[in-house]
Design a protein around this motif. Structure first.
Motif, PDB file in Angstrom:
ATOM      1  N   GLY A 165     -41.229  16.854 -24.160  1.00  0.00           N
ATOM      2  CA  GLY A 165     -42.218  17.595 -23.803  1.00  0.00           C
ATOM      3  C   GLY A 165     -42.892  16.942 -22.126  1.00  0.00           C
ATOM      4  N   ASP A 166     -43.836  16.744 -22.230  1.00  0.00           N
ATOM      5  CA  ASP A 166     -44.501  16.030 -20.836  1.00  0.00           C
ATOM      6  C   ASP A 166     -44.679  14.797 -21.374  1.00  0.00           C
ATOM      7  N   PRO A 167     -43.816  13.459 -20.639  1.00  0.00           N
ATOM      8  CA  PRO A 167     -44.659  12.229 -20.808  1.00  0.00           C
ATOM      9  C   PRO A 167     -45.860  11.847 -20.256  1.00  0.00           C
ATOM     10  N   LYS A 168     -46.382  12.554 -18.995  1.00  0.00           N
ATOM     11  CA  LYS A 168     -47.473  11.501 -18.768  1.00  0.00           C
ATOM     12  C   LYS A 168     -48.853  12.167 -19.328  1.00  0.00           C
ATOM     13  N   ALA A 169     -48.795  13.315 -20.440  1.00  0.00           N
ATOM     14  CA  ALA A 169     -49.237  14.112 -21.464  1.00  0.00           C
ATOM     15  C   ALA A 169     -49.066  12.658 -22.300  1.00  0.00           C
ATOM     16  N   ALA A 190     -42.953   5.657 -24.378  1.00  0.00           N
ATOM     17  CA  ALA A 190     -44.362   7.085 -23.035  1.00  0.00           C
ATOM     18  C   ALA A 190     -44.336   6.681 -21.437  1.00  0.00           C
ATOM     19  N   LEU A 191     -44.794   5.461 -21.610  1.00  0.00           N
ATOM     20  CA  LEU A 191     -44.754   4.366 -20.211  1.00  0.00           C
ATOM     21  C   LEU A 191     -43.396   4.529 -19.895  1.00  0.00           C
ATOM     22  N   TYR A 192     -42.186   4.538 -20.447  1.00  0.00           N
ATOM     23  CA  TYR A 192     -40.872   3.995 -19.867  1.00  0.00           C
ATOM     24  C   TYR A 192     -40.551   5.391 -19.769  1.00  0.00           C
ATOM     25  N   GLU A 210     -53.371  13.330 -35.293  1.00  0.00           N
ATOM     26  CA  GLU A 210     -51.852  13.665 -35.360  1.00  0.00           C
ATOM     27  C   GLU A 210     -50.910  13.277 -34.196  1.00  0.00           C
ATOM     28  N   GLU A 211     -52.469  12.930 -33.391  1.00  0.00           N
ATOM     29  CA  GLU A 211     -52.171  12.752 -31.701  1.00  0.00           C
ATOM     30  C   GLU A 211     -50.447  11.562 -31.329  1.00  0.00           C
ATOM     31  N   LEU A 212     -50.619  10.745 -32.929  1.00  0.00           N
ATOM     32  CA  LEU A 212     -49.473   9.718 -32.594  1.00  0.00           C
ATOM     33  C   LEU A 212     -47.946  10.655 -32.409  1.00  0.00           C
ATOM     34  N   VAL A 213     -47.909  11.308 -33.415  1.00  0.00           N
ATOM     35  CA  VAL A 213     -46.756  12.426 -33.844  1.00  0.00           C
ATOM     36  C   VAL A 213     -46.530  13.140 -32.669  1.00  0.00           C
ATOM     37  N   LEU A 214     -47.864  14.099 -31.980  1.00  0.00           N
ATOM     38  CA  LEU A 214     -47.810  14.982 -31.230  1.00  0.00           C
ATOM     39  C   LEU A 214     -47.255  13.988 -29.464  1.00  0.00           C
ATOM     40  N   GLY A 215     -47.909  12.679 -29.078  1.00  0.00           N
ATOM     41  CA  GLY A 215     -47.065  11.630 -28.466  1.00  0.00           C
ATOM     42  C   GLY A 215     -45.898  11.624 -28.126  1.00  0.00           C
ATOM     43  N   ARG A 216     -45.939  11.081 -29.608  1.00  0.00           N
ATOM     44  CA  ARG A 216     -44.222  10.796 -29.688  1.00  0.00           C
ATOM     45  C   ARG A 216     -42.966  12.415 -29.162  1.00  0.00           C
ATOM     46  N   PHE A 217     -43.714  13.265 -29.919  1.00  0.00           N
ATOM     47  CA  PHE A 217     -42.642  13.962 -29.274  1.00  0.00           C
ATOM     48  C   PHE A 217     -42.603  14.487 -27.776  1.00  0.00           C
ATOM     49  N   GLU A 218     -44.538  14.705 -27.005  1.00  0.00           N
ATOM     50  CA  GLU A 218     -44.223  15.229 -25.788  1.00  0.00           C
ATOM     51  C   GLU A 218     -42.922  13.811 -25.128  1.00  0.00           C
ATOM     52  N   ALA A 219     -43.482  12.814 -25.709  1.00  0.00           N
ATOM     53  CA  ALA A 219     -42.612  11.485 -24.415  1.00  0.00           C
ATOM     54  C   ALA A 219     -41.252  12.122 -24.645  1.00  0.00           C
ATOM     55  N   LEU A 253     -51.925   8.521 -25.963  1.00  0.00           N
ATOM     56  CA  LEU A 253     -51.199   7.953 -26.985  1.00  0.00           C
ATOM     57  C   LEU A 253     -52.880   5.997 -26.323  1.00  0.00           C
ATOM     58  N   ARG A 254     -52.660   6.739 -24.761  1.00  0.00           N
ATOM     59  CA  ARG A 254     -53.973   4.928 -24.629  1.00  0.00           C
ATOM     60  C   ARG A 254     -55.033   4.956 -25.178  1.00  0.00           C
TER      61      ARG A 254
END
Length: 474
Positions: free
Chosen positions: A353-357, A381-383, A341-350, A362-363
């Motif tokens: 939460g923590d955009p760098k995380a 997330a990079l933005y 579930e890294e995709l949805v977690l990455g969207r949430f963090e961006a 997501l990389r």
């Protein structure tokens, strides 16, 4: 003279009555004989198939199954493998049923059980066991492990190239890996082998990814019309509702979602779709009720993210944090079940939460399975992490004609427009923010207002005017 004529007439009428009476008696005798014989000559009406049998047929043909039927099928097959542990077919069916139940309940605890059952089937019958290989491909897709899904699916296809139910599994795997041309080729092979609602629904997904939304909508309408079981029809209507929402056609979306829930009350994706659509219509109390009902029975991280953002848009940060906490918990449970579930977690963090995380997660996801959704999430997330130049490269990948073919997603267009605005590419930013709002002006309760504000800040495009002849010559 009249009396003389009346006699023969009366005699003829009497004879006719006697013939009718004899025929009636004979007919009654024959009918009575038939009635006596009927119970012995005509077999009883067949009993309707049990929910477990319906689920068995659905799982075997790769179509959605009803939850009560899955529960019955699992119970039957668990008993079968207890009494006949060398029954490779029952192990494979049990594994496939676990996959479908875990997917429908958003419960990754079923996935290790599914893997154990499917690998047991392979150990019992290591050769020519296509059902177990296909079951492992379905399990890998459910876990969002698309490289493994491709391996298992291709192995199953090598054994039985004409087994049509393997092809949809490979289409999902290729799509998740960003191999859109391979997905289209696989669909072409599938449609050459088989037709029917399941194939139409799979075709619709490929058409949607290529930007052919009208073709996708038509295929889903045909799939729903041809579906045999309520759960199957409900699943296709839910997908039709998603497609209508993505186009901003809210009334149609809501109608599809409601009909899906009517047909199958366990269709929680359609309940979440109702929440999404009702929020876009401004009916927030109903939207919250629908989302909460969906999450109570199918605690999907994606639904938790959507509900949290709805609360945030309503100025209810504490309620939003509760949903974000649920999201994190469900992602941890998914990981324990081998699901990604890294995709949805990455969207949430961006965003929350923590955009760098988010960028780190997501990389890694992009390196493993570079699909369009991952490109969009990584670019955003990079933005958010302050790297708009690199972000633009992924935004272009997510919204360009290639590799996906031209999927028109409002959120992805919004992300691209905001990145371009940050880079002072005002013309491109204006164009893509406007496009996002044209596709679906209600794509997100949190981000659609930001898109409108950004588009208004950019203003109208400058009027260049018509050049003078002398200017043109020079």
């Amino acid at each position: 003279m009249e009396n003389q004529q009346e006699g023969p007439v009366r005699r003829e009428r009497g004879a006719r009555r006697r013939r009718v009476l004899i025929a009636s008696v004979a007919g009654c005798a024959v009918l009575g004989g038939v009635l006596v014989l009927l119970p012995w000559e005509r077999s009883a009406e067949p009993a309707p198939p049990s929910p477990g049998a319906l689920a068995m047929a659905a799982v075997g043909s790769g179509v959605p199954a009803a939850l009560p039927g899955l529960a019955e099928l699992i119970e039957e097959r668990e008993e079968a493998v207890r009494t006949r542990p060398e029954d490779a077919t029952s192990w494979a069916v049990l594994g496939a049923a676990y996959v479908e139940r875990g997917r429908r309940l958003a419960d990754p605890a079923y996935y290790p059980r599914a893997e154990k059952a499917l690998r047991t089937s392979l150990s019992v019958r290591p050769r020519h066991n296509t059902p177990a290989l296909a079951g492992l491909a379905a399990l890998s897709n459910a876990r969002r492990d698309f490289p493994a899904a491709r391996r298992w699916g291709e192995a199953a296809l090598k054994l039985e190239p004409r087994r049509w139910t393997t092809y949809p599994l490979l289409i999902d795997a290729y799509t998740g890996l960003g191999a859109y041309k391979a997905a289209k080729r696989t669909l072409d092979r599938l449609t050459g082998l088989h037709s029917g609602p399941a194939v139409l629904a799979r075709a619709a997904a490929v058409y949607r990814d290529r930007g052919w939304r009208e073709d996708a909508a038509a295929s889903l309408a045909d799939a729903a019309a041809g579906a045999r079981a309520p759960a199957e029809r409900a699943a296709y209507l839910e997908r039709a509702g998603q497609l209508a929402f993505e186009r901003g056609d809210l009334d149609v979306a809501l109608r599809h979602f409601r009909e899906a829930v009517r047909l199958d009350p366990d269709q929680r994706a359609a309940q979440a779709g109702q929440g999404r659509t009702l929020a876009a219509l401004g009916r927030t109390t109903e939207a919250l009720t629908a989302y909460l009902a969906a999450l109570a029975e199918q605690p999907s991280p994606q639904y938790a993210l959507e509900l949290g953002e709805l609360y945030e848009s309503l100025g209810m940060p504490e309620a939003a944090r509760v949903r974000y906490g649920l999201l994190r918990e469900r992602v941890r449970r998914a990981a324990a079940g081998g699901a990604d579930e890294e995709l949805v977690l990455g969207r949430f963090e961006a965003d929350h939460g923590d955009p760098k995380a988010a960028v780190r997660r997501l990389r890694a996801e992009w390196k493993r399975q570079p699909g369009t959704e991952v490109a969009d999430a990584l670019g955003w997330a990079l933005y958010r992490a302050g790297k708009p130049e690199e972000a633009l490269r992924f935004a272009l990948s997510a919204t360009g004609v290639e590799p996906g073919g031209g999927v028109c997603d409002a959120a992805a267009m919004y992300h691209r427009g905001m990145i371009e605005q940050k880079l002072n590419r005002h013309g491109a930013a204006r164009r893509h923010l406007t496009e996002a709002l044209r596709i679906n002006p209600h794509f997100s309760p949190l981000h659609a207002p930001t898109a409108r504000a950004a588009a208004e800040a950019l203003g109208e495009p400058p009027d260049e005017g018509v050049p003078e002849m002398g200017d043109e010559a020079s």
